[in-house]
Design an enzyme around this catalytic site. Structure first.
Site, mmCIF file in Angstrom:
data_model
loop_
_atom_site.group_PDB
_atom_site.id
_atom_site.type_symbol
_atom_site.label_atom_id
_atom_site.label_comp_id
_atom_site.label_asym_id
_atom_site.label_seq_id
_atom_site.Cartn_x
_atom_site.Cartn_y
_atom_site.Cartn_z
ATOM 1 C CD GLU A 1 35.475 49.914 65.927
ATOM 2 O OE1 GLU A 1 35.830 51.024 65.508
ATOM 3 O OE2 GLU A 1 34.664 49.765 66.843
ATOM 4 C CB CYS B 1 49.521 57.830 69.687
ATOM 5 S SG CYS B 1 50.824 57.107 68.689
ATOM 6 C CB SER C 1 49.891 54.969 58.004
ATOM 7 O OG SER C 1 50.141 55.983 58.925
ATOM 8 C CB CYS D 1 42.099 59.459 61.421
ATOM 9 S SG CYS D 1 42.097 59.378 59.658
#
Ligand code: SF4
Length: 330
Positions: free
Chosen positions: A81, A106, A184, A324
């Site tokens: 995605e 995570c 990131s 996010c």
């Protein structure tokens, strides 16, 4: 899309022909070789057969029309995605994935499930190309910013990510300034150190999220390997060598990391030149809850009172589950 194949197809053609093809793909943003009227019918048919330009996708557009996400179907059956945020001021940011799923798992991020493999250079570029075409078709503008904040840890697919950056930055391809490209990481120290020597001065963002290492390791199990100590050392080295700002991302999760005590602890750590904080209200993916508005205001207040530079991320794409930590969730 397969850039290697492009070279092979044009190997027996005059040199300027491949440049023409690249211009058609990356500048004119054609999505079908039928549109390539500068080429002979035979060449167009060969291209159509060997290098089709269509990007298989399923598109979701948010209610306000300012953001979108797309599922891109890969040749081997996997899917990824990618998201787009149109800021309305000329900035159009694509959020790219660099892996199928993410191996780092995570606990607050749905992308961290179901890791399969690294993405190839072409698969990374296809996402940017997809949004460049979309923006042109919708007459919104051009793709101006890139963030590597979709599925995956960019420093675990270092070579392909930086090769993609070379195309994203090149005036012959996407022509996006390096200053408008951000990577990131959860704090992979080797990657941060390696990045210092890159020719492309892209921005570095670090997913900090927790100041207490025990909670951080519990919520971000991979950080056991990439300890905070190693991470701070790598970041300080990066800043010393590049004199560039580092943005620390901090997701605010109710009752877990949003107390005033944690804000004070974060403010202490952030009291360094070129350190800045990006506060992100947690986007719900499972059992955890986003922080209350008051808790966020108080948290931000503590940081600001202590002189820390704070920005807050605008929330895009929640209604299409493309915010996010939500990519490849639904
Ligand atoms: S937050 Fe980033 S590093 Fe963690 S699982 Fe999600 S994509 Fe991977």
């Amino acid at each position: 899309m397969n850039l290697t194949k492009l070279g092979k197809i044009f190997a027996d053609q005059e040199k300027f022909r491949i440049k023409q093809a690249e211009k058609l793909i990356f500048k004119d943003l054609i999505s079908d070789w039928k549109q390539a009227s500068v080429f002979s019918l035979a060449l167009r048919e060969k291209l159509q057969e060997n290098l089709p330009l269509a990007i298989e996708n399923k598109l979701f557009i948010s209610k306000d029309g300012r953001s979108a996400k797309a599922i891109i179907f890969l040749e081997d059956g996997f899917k990824i995605e990618t998201a787009l945020m149109a800021h309305g001021d000329g900035r159009n940011t694509a959020c790219l994935s660099c892996q199928v799923g993410c191996p780092l798992a995570c606990k607050f991020c749905i992308s961290g499930t179901n890791f399969k493999r690294n993405l190839t250079l072409d698969e990374i570029l296809s996402q940017a190309l997809f949004w460049a075409r979309y923006l042109k078709e919708k007459k919104i503008g051009r793709l101006s910013n890139i963030v590597f904040m979709g599925s995956g840890e960019p420093f675990l697919n270092y070579q392909n990510v930086f090769q993609a950056i070379s195309y994203l930055n090149s005036p012959d391809y996407f022509d996006i300034s390096a200053r408008k490209i951000s990577i990131s990481t959860i704090g992979v120290s080797e990657g941060i150190r390696k990045m210092v020597n890159e020719k492309y001065q892209v921005n570095l963002a670090v997913s900090l999220h927790f100041v207490d290492e025990r909670t951080r390791v519990e919520m971000m199990p991979a950080t056991k390997k990439y300890s905070l100590k190693k991470m701070w050392e790598a970041i300080d080295y990066y800043i010393k060598e590049t004199n560039r700002k580092v943005m620390f991302e901090y997701i605010l999760i109710k009752g877990l990391n949003d107390s005033k005590k944690e804000a004070e602890a974060l403010a202490l750590i952030m009291k360094k030149p070129l350190y800045a904080v990006n506060l992100i209200r947690y986007n719900k993916t499972g059992k955890l809850e986003p922080s209350e508005t008051k808790a966020i205001t108080d948290f931000r207040g503590v940081l600001r009172n202590r002189g820390v530079e704070v920005v807050e991320r605008h929330r895009f794409n929640e209604d299409i589950f493309g915010a996010c930590g939500q990519l490849i969730g639904k």
